[in-house]
Every structure is written in structure tokens, then in C-alpha cells.
Scaffold this motif. Structure first.
Motif, short mmCIF file in Angstrom:
data_model
loop_
_atom_site.label_atom_id
_atom_site.label_comp_id
_atom_site.label_asym_id
_atom_site.label_seq_id
_atom_site.Cartn_x
_atom_site.Cartn_y
_atom_site.Cartn_z
N UNK A 118 73.37 47.09 16.94
CA UNK A 118 73.39 48.31 17.67
C UNK A 118 73.94 48.21 19.02
N UNK A 119 73.90 47.10 19.48
CA UNK A 119 74.41 46.83 20.80
C UNK A 119 73.16 46.78 21.69
N UNK A 120 72.24 46.59 21.35
CA UNK A 120 71.04 46.43 22.25
C UNK A 120 70.99 45.23 23.18
N UNK A 121 71.54 44.26 22.58
CA UNK A 121 71.89 43.18 23.37
C UNK A 121 73.42 42.64 22.76
N UNK A 122 74.06 41.68 23.44
CA UNK A 122 75.33 41.30 23.06
C UNK A 122 75.51 39.90 22.35
N UNK A 123 74.58 38.98 22.90
CA UNK A 123 74.68 37.73 22.39
C UNK A 123 73.20 37.37 22.08
N UNK A 124 73.03 36.31 20.98
CA UNK A 124 71.67 36.05 20.82
C UNK A 124 71.65 34.88 20.02
N UNK A 125 70.34 34.32 20.14
CA UNK A 125 69.97 32.96 19.45
C UNK A 125 69.20 33.58 18.26
N UNK A 147 69.93 27.00 13.09
CA UNK A 147 69.95 27.82 14.25
C UNK A 147 71.51 28.14 14.70
N UNK A 148 71.85 29.31 15.25
CA UNK A 148 73.11 29.43 15.65
C UNK A 148 73.15 30.59 16.62
N UNK A 149 74.38 30.71 17.41
CA UNK A 149 74.55 31.75 18.27
C UNK A 149 75.44 32.91 17.60
N UNK A 150 74.96 34.28 17.75
CA UNK A 150 75.63 35.29 17.34
C UNK A 150 76.04 36.30 18.57
N UNK A 151 76.78 37.15 18.36
CA UNK A 151 77.42 38.22 19.25
C UNK A 151 77.94 39.52 18.54
N UNK A 152 78.07 40.54 19.25
CA UNK A 152 78.55 41.73 18.93
C UNK A 152 80.22 41.83 19.16
N UNK A 153 80.88 41.74 17.90
CA UNK A 153 82.53 41.58 18.00
C UNK A 153 82.93 42.48 18.70
N UNK A 154 82.49 43.75 18.57
CA UNK A 154 82.99 44.98 19.37
C UNK A 154 82.72 45.05 20.74
N UNK A 155 81.75 44.26 21.24
CA UNK A 155 81.23 44.41 22.53
C UNK A 155 81.68 43.06 23.51
N UNK A 156 81.99 42.01 22.74
CA UNK A 156 82.30 40.67 23.28
C UNK A 156 83.79 40.33 22.98
N UNK A 157 84.63 40.04 23.87
CA UNK A 157 85.85 39.66 23.54
C UNK A 157 85.97 38.03 23.23
N UNK A 158 87.14 38.03 22.30
CA UNK A 158 86.90 36.57 21.80
C UNK A 158 86.89 35.58 22.88
N UNK A 159 87.61 35.72 24.22
CA UNK A 159 87.67 34.73 25.09
C UNK A 159 86.20 34.60 25.77
#
Length: 349
Positions: free
Chosen positions: A228-235, A148-160
Motif C-alpha cells: 500500500x505504501x504505508x511504509x517503503x521498506x520492512x523486515x 528473515x529478509x528485507x522487502x521494499x516497495x519497488x514503485x517507491x524505492x529506486x533500485x539504487x
């Protein structure tokens, strides 16, 4: 949604590393030593596989099997772990035996099924290349692991702003923009919910409801929603992650330092398989060096054969912090409590 179909056609993914080894001629000396009957398998002509692999990878994987075993066609039915086990259980109880090989993340019903006669007892010739703990009574075999991990959209979430820990999923800044697989659908998600409780995250269902979590059916649906950017982060259960990273998807990921759960993807030949010889040829092929390379490449999970190469984009399990076997912390009583809690919180009957 169920994805039922007869396999055929060409692999859709780009060319990958070719496997090297042919089927072993002999295995360990045991009372139930298997002797694969290729002629009988070809006479049966097909193998029916119930599975929960990544949808995009199933057909390329089965195409590789057909290339290695001409004369044996493949049919497959894909469902989430819970409905897949439920389907097999219902068919077995009704004497309607359609499945030859089942591959899934198990819950307690798989253990009960072992006692009830669901599984053929045999020794795949390739089992000598696996650690003993991956063979349960010559009936149930662990061929892959998911984490299990956490993912995110790198185009919508800044590294910080990128999440680092499980608690970050509950941050109000992600309100309406956080996704996951519903716990009542998947054993692996029930296991991570149990792990959250163990590390002190209480009332996760209530917190994620307040954060307007969005549910998606299966890991493939989740990761596509992030792309797609429907959500920005996810389990995420990481089975679709490596192939998409290979294809350049703009996805960031983290396995939190507080730990994560590991889920074993296990397989068995049905005791009442309509095509028992083809079933054994297929499952044994999954355990060959060639089959394990293709499993890892197309289906995205780390494999369990000794000496198998690592995933191309994801860390090995041994490199992760505090990896817990989810099956060991998810008792039947705890599973029921978790599912009931999440269903109640989100008004699901």
C-alpha cells in the motif's frame, strides 16, 4: 489480532500444481509405528488445527485436505507464535483440551511441553521421507522453514536506493517509512534481533525508535503495508512473500549477504486431542508429497520433505549466505532480555 474460524468454502487462490502421491501404507519399523485409522478419523468427523500460517493460504490448504479426505471437516484458530503457544499452554494446564494439531514456530515452552506431556508419541507413516533431524522423539516434526529478509516497495524505492544489508534499515532516509513485526510478538523476530547483535548491530531497538519504525501485527500485515505504501521498506519473515510475488506484487527483496536466521515451523498432535485419529491423518497428510506441495504453494514457506520442489520465486535456503538456526542462538535468558529491552524502549508493558 486472533483469527478464529471454521473452515469452509472454495480456495481463493488460482489453480496450482497438483500433488501426486497418496498416503503411504507403511513407514519405518519403530516401536510406536502409526497405523492410520481412517474409519475412526471419519467417525470423529473433524480436526481442530492451531496454526500460524499465512492467513490467505489457510483455507485453500484445508480445502485441499478435505478433498483428499472426505468426511473429515476442519476448524482452525490462527494466532502469532507467542500467543498461540500461550493459549495451548493455558488450555492444557486447565484440562481444557480443544486442539488436535498445533503448528507454530517454537520457543523453549515447546521443549518444556514435550516433557510435560503436551504431545502424542507416534510415528507418521510419511516420516521416512524426511531427514532424521526433522523428527524429535516421535513427537515434534519440522514441516517448513521460514527465513528473515528485507522487502521494499519497488514503485517507491529506486533500485539504487534499495536496501542490501540489515544496517540499511537504520538509515535516516527511511525515517517513518520502515516497518517490522514487534519483537515481543514473534519468536522469529526475537531470533533476528539476536542475530543482529551477533553481527555487531548494537542498540537496534533504540536506533529503530529514532527512525520512527512502524509495527504491524504479523508478516501479512507488514507486506500489505509495503504494497500500500504505508511504509517503503520492512523486515519480514518470508512466509507471505512467495505467494504475493507469484501474484505480481511490486515487491523487491533481499536476504543480506551478512546472513539471516532460519525458523523451523513445527507440528505435533496433542496428547489429549479430542479427535486423535483425525489429527494423525491431518498431520501425516501435511507430510505427504501432495500436502507438502500445497503447504508450499498456499502458505509460502519452503518445505522439508526430501525431493520437494523449490519455491517459485524465492531462493532455496542452501543458496543463501550464512543461514543461522535462530532457535540455537535464542536462549531463554536472551529471549527475555530482548523482549524486555524492546518493550522498555517502546513503552510497552
Amino acid at each position: 489480532m486472533a483469527e478464529n474460524g471454521i473452515s469452509g468454502g472454495k480456495p481463493t487462490r488460482r489453480a496450482v500444481i497438483a500433488g501426486a502421491a497418496a498416503l503411504a501404507a507403511a513407514g519405518p519399523v519403530r516401536a510406536q509405528q502409526a497405523k492410520l485409522d481412517l474409519d475412526a478419523a471419519k467417525k470423529e468427523g473433524k480436526v481442530v488445527i492451531y496454526n500460524n500460517w499465512q492467513p490467505n493460504g489457510i483455507e485453500p490448504l484445508l480445502q485441499r485436505f478435505r478433498e483428499a479426505n472426505p468426511g473429515i471437516q476442519t476448524e482452525q484458530i490462527r494466532l502469532g507464535s507467542n500467543p498461540l503457544i500461550e493459549r495451548f499452554q493455558t488450555e492444557f494446564s486447565a484440562g481444557r483440551n480443544l486442539c488436535d494439531v498445533l503448528v507454530t514456530f517454537p520457543d523453549e515452552r515447546i521443549g518444556e511441553g514435550m516433557k510435560k506431556g503436551w504431545m502424542a508419541k507416534w510415528t507418521p507413516p510419511e516420516i521416512a521421507n524426511f531427514a532424521p533431524e526433522y523428527n524429535e522423539e516421535d513427537m515434534l516434526f519440522t514441516i517448513q522453514h521460514a527465513r528473515e529478509c528485507i522487502i521494499w516497495n519497488k514503485a517507491q524505492v529506486r533500485p539504487a536506493d534499495a536496501p542490501k544489508e540489515w544496517a540499511d534499515l537504520f538509515d535516516p532516509k527511511w525515517k517513518g517509512r520502515v516497518g517490522m513485526n514487534p519483537p515481543w510478538r514473534s519468536v522469529s523476530i526475537q531470533q533476528i534481533c539476536a542475530f543482529w547483535e551477533d553481527i555487531g548491530i548494537k542498540d537496534a531497538a533504540d536506533k529503530l525508535k529514532a527512525n520512527e519504525v512502524r509495527f504491524f501485527e504479523g508478516s501479512g500485515g507488514i507486506i500489505q503495508a509495503v504494497v500500500r505504501g504505508d511504509v517503503r521498506v520492512a523486515e519480514l519473515t518470508d512466509l507471505p512473500l512467495n505467494p504475493l510475488l507469484d501474484d505480481g506484487a511490486p515487491i523487491g527483496f533481499v536476504y543480506p549477504k551478512s546472513g539471516t536466521t532460519l525458523s523451523a515451523n513445527k507440528a505435533f498432535v496433542a496428547a489429549k486431542a479430542p479427535n486423535p485419529n483425525a489429527a494423525k491423518v491431518f498431520l501425516n497428510w501435511l507430510m505427504t508429497e501432495q500436502g507438502q506441495v500445497h503447504l508450499q504453494t498456499y502458505c509460502g514457506l519452503s518445505v522439508t520433505r526430501k525431493g520437494a520442489p523449490p519455491l517459485s520465486k524465492l531462493p532455496a535456503t542452501a543458496e543463501l549466505s550464512n543461514v543461522v538456526d535462530g532457535e540455537k542462538i535464542l536462549t531463554p535468558e536472551r529471549q527475555t532480555a530482548i523482549v524486555d529491552k524492546w518493550r522498555s524502549t517502546f513503552g510497552i508493558r
